[in-house]
Design a protein around this motif. Structure first.
Motif, short mmCIF file in Angstrom:
data_model
loop_
_atom_site.label_atom_id
_atom_site.label_comp_id
_atom_site.label_asym_id
_atom_site.label_seq_id
_atom_site.Cartn_x
_atom_site.Cartn_y
_atom_site.Cartn_z
N SER A 252 0.78 -1.14 0.07
CA SER A 252 0.07 -0.08 -0.01
C SER A 252 0.96 1.16 0.06
O SER A 252 1.95 1.23 0.46
N THR A 253 0.27 2.18 -0.41
CA THR A 253 1.25 3.55 -0.66
C THR A 253 0.81 4.27 0.66
O THR A 253 1.63 5.23 0.99
N ALA A 254 0.01 3.68 1.82
CA ALA A 254 -0.37 4.47 3.07
C ALA A 254 0.76 5.06 3.63
O ALA A 254 0.82 5.96 4.13
N PRO A 255 1.80 4.02 3.88
CA PRO A 255 3.04 4.43 4.56
C PRO A 255 3.57 5.79 4.46
O PRO A 255 3.96 6.85 5.33
N LEU A 256 3.55 6.05 3.09
CA LEU A 256 4.35 7.55 2.49
C LEU A 256 3.09 8.30 1.68
O LEU A 256 3.67 9.22 0.76
N SER A 257 2.08 8.10 1.89
CA SER A 257 0.98 8.90 1.30
C SER A 257 -0.06 9.23 2.14
O SER A 257 -0.81 8.64 2.49
#
Length: 452
Positions: A252-257
């Motif tokens: 997922s891009t969640a850690p950096l987005s």
């Protein structure tokens, strides 16, 4: 300097190798041969000339492949916004690449994302030749696509091999490098949004510094005042490549987005709908990172958002109407608003299913407050890092310039676009998301060197 070859194999589960050094372009032929002895190879690009030391990059890649393979050139179709990865672009490129046994992409993050999604569709490996340090998306297994006018991140595939020639990056346009700085600086704000979503139970998580700390460390190196230009570029390459690897490993891009990337996506979507130009993704993310850090500052210290009770938090009854109203001026047909509502509704359903998680979060609010203070970042530090590289820090400094009304609209639209929980949603559910808050956030960003 990070050992990117080792890190790539580790975090991709052995799916991707990375060759990162000056002169790495000369390794394309041997990397291709390790994947395919002979047969049909598609060279995928965007038709924009790219040079290193006066030589054409595409020509140097082709020269390494011409004797061994049957080569076909596929140029991604471009419009007013360059190459846009909407449904028609992906379908047309996949049709043009049909029958290929290997794809070698040469170009930007958009070209690489296209190669990854087409490679996944055709079940063929990809050798990605990175031509600029512009985004972190070269080194992950996801692609950012435009679906029904909305920016969406979708699973694709790891490149089998990633080639990062530092000489090529050094000769890339400065505007692309500054864009990469903006994408990298986002690590000073984005983990706070991911932590919040995980702690509330809306994102399955669990949150882990393991996905963000390596990128933070690399960003420190790329912004060190005593570093040489070569050391700063090496730090930028590390920050972006590690960022992609962390995203791919997390799935997922969640850690950096967080809010900063969401703000850039919103600007892109409006520009595309109105058929006008917008700046590079990373340039917008950099400006938005200053604003996102200011948003966290206002929320934690002025709004005291963590002092609310469970009963103070609820999605507004007119949420669907607010989503549609946000996007109606951009797309009067209502189609884009409906697409965004589908995503926002999924977020609301997860929120309602996690009321127990919300109560547990607030019961332990002081611990969470400390973690969010640590992760949220300082808007002045974000602005200073961007300025040190000559990257834009304000909306008006973007190319083309984003005027004050459009910037206010984009910030106000944050809760009304996608299904991922961020600070903007918590403020919305607490009844705090209004024009006055937007003005205070922009003013705080302005005090730090960013904002309008």
């Amino acid at each position: 300097m990070t050992d990117l070859a080792r890190a790539s194999l580790e975090h991709s589960g052995g799916a991707m190798t990375t060759t990162s050094r000056p002169g790495a372009l000369d390794a394309v032929g041997s990397l291709a041969a390790s994947l395919l002895a002979g047969g049909s190879v598609v060279l995928l690009g965007d038709g924009v000339p790219k040079c290193v030391g006066g030589d054409d990059v595409d020509a140097r890649v082709e020269a390494q492949l011409a004797e061994r393979y049957e080569l076909r050139h596929v140029v991604a179709p471009a419009g007013a916004h360059g190459v846009v990865l909407d449904e028609s672009t992906v379908d047309a490129t996949a049709a043009d690449a049909e029958g290929a046994e290997l794809i070698v992409s040469v170009g930007s993050g958009t070209v690489t994302d296209l190669a990854k999604v087409v490679g996944a569709r055709l079940a063929v490996p990809v050798v990605a030749v990175q031509t600029a340090a512009s985004v972190n998306g070269f080194a992950d297994s996801l692609s950012v696509l435009v679906q029904k006018g909305a920016k969406r991140t979708s699973p694709s595939a790891w490149p089998a091999a990633l080639v990062i020639d530092h000489d090529v990056l050094a000769d890339a346009p400065d505007r692309l490098t500054r864009s990469g700085v903006g994408d990298a600086v986002a690590v000073w704000t984005s983990p706070a949004d991911w932590y919040l979503a995980c702690a509330l139970g809306v994102d399955p998580g669990p949150y882990s510094d393991a996905f963000t700390a390596p990128v933070r460390d690399a960003v420190v190196a790329m912004t060190a005042p005593e570093a040489t230009d070569a050391e700063r570029m090496s730090g930028l390459v590390d920050a972006l490549t590690l960022g992609g690897l962390m995203i791919g490993a997390a799935g997922s891009t969640a850690p950096l987005s967080g809010c900063e990337h969401l703000l850039s996506h919103v600007l892109d979507m409006r520009a595309m709908a109105e058929h006008v130009e917008h700046d590079l993704h990373g340039a917008q993310v950099g400006v938005a990172s200053v604003v996102a850090a200011a948003l966290w500052d206002v929320a934690l210290h002025d709004e005291r958002i963590l002092d609310v009770s469970v009963d103070d938090l609820a999605p507004p009854a007119d949420l669907r109407e607010r989503v549609l109203a946000t996007w109606a001026p951009v797309d009067p047909s209502g189609a884009l608003g409906e697409e965004c509502w589908i995503a926002v509704e999924r977020k609301v359903v997860r929120w309602q299913e996690q009321r127990g998680g919300v109560a547990a979060f607030l019961a332990d609010r002081e611990r969470h407050r400390g973690e969010l203070e640590r992760l949220a970042g300082d808007p002045a530090s974000c602005a200073a890092a961007l300025a040190a590289w000559g990257a834009p820090t304000t909306f008006s400094a973007l190319t083309p310039s984003v005027d004050a009304d459009r910037a206010r609209w984009a910030l106000a639209a944050l809760p009304f676009m996608r299904d991922r929980m961020t600070l903007a949603d918590l403020l919305l559910f607490a009844g705090r998301w209004d024009d006055a808050l937007v003005e205070r956030v922009l003013a705080r960003a302005g005090e730090a060197g960013g904002g309008l």
